[in-house]
Write an enzyme that holds these catalytic residues in place. Structure first.
Site, short mmCIF file in Angstrom:
data_model
loop_
_atom_site.label_atom_id
_atom_site.label_comp_id
_atom_site.label_asym_id
_atom_site.label_seq_id
_atom_site.Cartn_x
_atom_site.Cartn_y
_atom_site.Cartn_z
N ASP A 146 0.83 -1.20 0.00
CA ASP A 146 0.00 0.00 0.00
C ASP A 146 0.86 1.25 0.00
O ASP A 146 2.08 1.17 0.14
CB ASP A 146 -0.98 -0.01 1.20
CG ASP A 146 -0.32 -0.44 2.51
OD1 ASP A 146 0.93 -0.42 2.58
OD2 ASP A 146 -1.05 -0.79 3.45
N ASN A 181 -7.65 -2.21 14.10
CA ASN A 181 -9.07 -2.40 13.75
C ASN A 181 -9.26 -3.61 12.83
O ASN A 181 -10.33 -3.80 12.27
CB ASN A 181 -9.64 -1.14 13.09
CG ASN A 181 -8.96 -0.81 11.76
OD1 ASN A 181 -8.04 -1.52 11.35
ND2 ASN A 181 -9.39 0.24 11.11
N HIS A 189 -7.51 -4.23 10.06
CA HIS A 189 -7.23 -4.04 8.63
C HIS A 189 -5.99 -4.84 8.20
O HIS A 189 -5.11 -5.14 9.01
CB HIS A 189 -7.13 -2.56 8.24
CG HIS A 189 -5.94 -1.79 8.71
ND1 HIS A 189 -6.01 -0.45 9.04
CD2 HIS A 189 -4.64 -2.14 8.86
CE1 HIS A 189 -4.81 -0.02 9.37
NE2 HIS A 189 -3.95 -1.02 9.28
N GLU A 237 -9.58 -1.51 5.11
CA GLU A 237 -10.21 -1.16 6.38
C GLU A 237 -11.51 -1.96 6.54
O GLU A 237 -12.03 -2.52 5.57
CB GLU A 237 -10.54 0.34 6.38
CG GLU A 237 -9.33 1.25 6.21
CD GLU A 237 -8.54 1.45 7.51
OE1 GLU A 237 -8.62 0.59 8.41
OE2 GLU A 237 -7.84 2.48 7.61
#
Ligand code: GLP
Length: 234
Positions: free
Chosen positions: A67, A129, A131, A136
């Site tokens: 990413d 979280n 991800h 996400e």
């Protein structure tokens, strides 16, 4: 998804380095996906050390970043490309022409991954979280490399790094489907801060609320973690 728990971050890094080196020994032209973040830094330190000692070579390998933050100027030291270059790519014998990171909408990245035959080994971290890369919660199971809006918590975590500038709110990331097509995936998790995300990835529902949970549907995925991330105390 197989689960392996080691005492601490150093043991996790050693084991992850063993896996990377084994893949390269079997397939010197392996296609690797490598993450940014704090978690893989000990792995990269170990791989750089093994390279210096001649124990491993990346000369024929290909490396894809997973990413990249959007809105930064090319060469920004806070970019993921720069982070990977400093932590690992610039410290091994990889051909610079075979280090690829996503830009813009990410379509070229997705095409290039497909053109070289997909990932032989994909190393992942896990966000607090749940991800993976920058997929996400809410990301589609069929998603491909694309531009994404970051979760508020993810943006907050970057605030100190970017101060006094505001942190980026968008990124380009390989998709969930791109990840699940890797022949082998190894997700690293260390520290108590990851225990809740790990618990959801391992025993919560397999759905978009925790993208890491989808690795449980992968035929050759490993979650390699330390005792703290496994919820067994520090
Ligand atoms: C980042 C990256 C992920 C990484 C995760 C965890 O934002 N996009 O690829 O795995 O967050 O980072 P860290 O290892 O620093 O906890």
């Amino acid at each position: 998804m197989d689960l392996v728990v080691r005492d601490g971050p150093e043991q996790v890094a050693q084991e992850a380095a063993d896996i990377v080196c084994r893949v390269l020994a079997q397939r010197p032209d392996a296609v690797l996906g490598l993450p940014t973040g704090r978690t893989p830094l000990a792995l990269y330190e170990e791989l750089a050390r093994r390279r210096r000692e001649g124990a491993v070579s990346f000369r024929r390998a290909t490396v894809f970043a997973l990413d990249e933050l959007l809105g930064l100027r090319v060469g920004d030291p806070r970019s993921f490309r720069a982070a990977l270059q400093g932590a690992i790519v610039g410290r091994i014998d990889l051909d610079p022409a075979r280090f690829h990171s996503p830009t813009g909408e990410g379509r070229e990245h997705e095409d290039l991954i497909a053109r070289v035959g997909g990932f032989d080994l994909l190393v992942l971290g896990i966000g607090r979280n749940g991800h993976i890369a920058f997929n996400e919660p809410g990301s589609d199971r069929a998603s491909r490399t694309r531009r994404v809006t970051l979760a508020p918590g993810t943006i907050e975590e970057m605030r100190a790094t970017f101060a006094p500038d505001p942190p980026p709110g968008e990124a380009v990331t390989i998709g969930v489907a791109t990840i699940l097509e890797a022949r082998r995936a190894v997700m690293l998790a260390v520290g108590t801060g990851k225990a809740a995300a790990v618990a959801r990835a391992v025993s919560g529902p397999i759905d978009a609320s925790c993208p890491a949970s989808w690795l449980r549907t992968h035929a050759d995925a490993l979650l390699l973690m330390d005792a703290a991330a496994a919820g067994r105390g520090a």
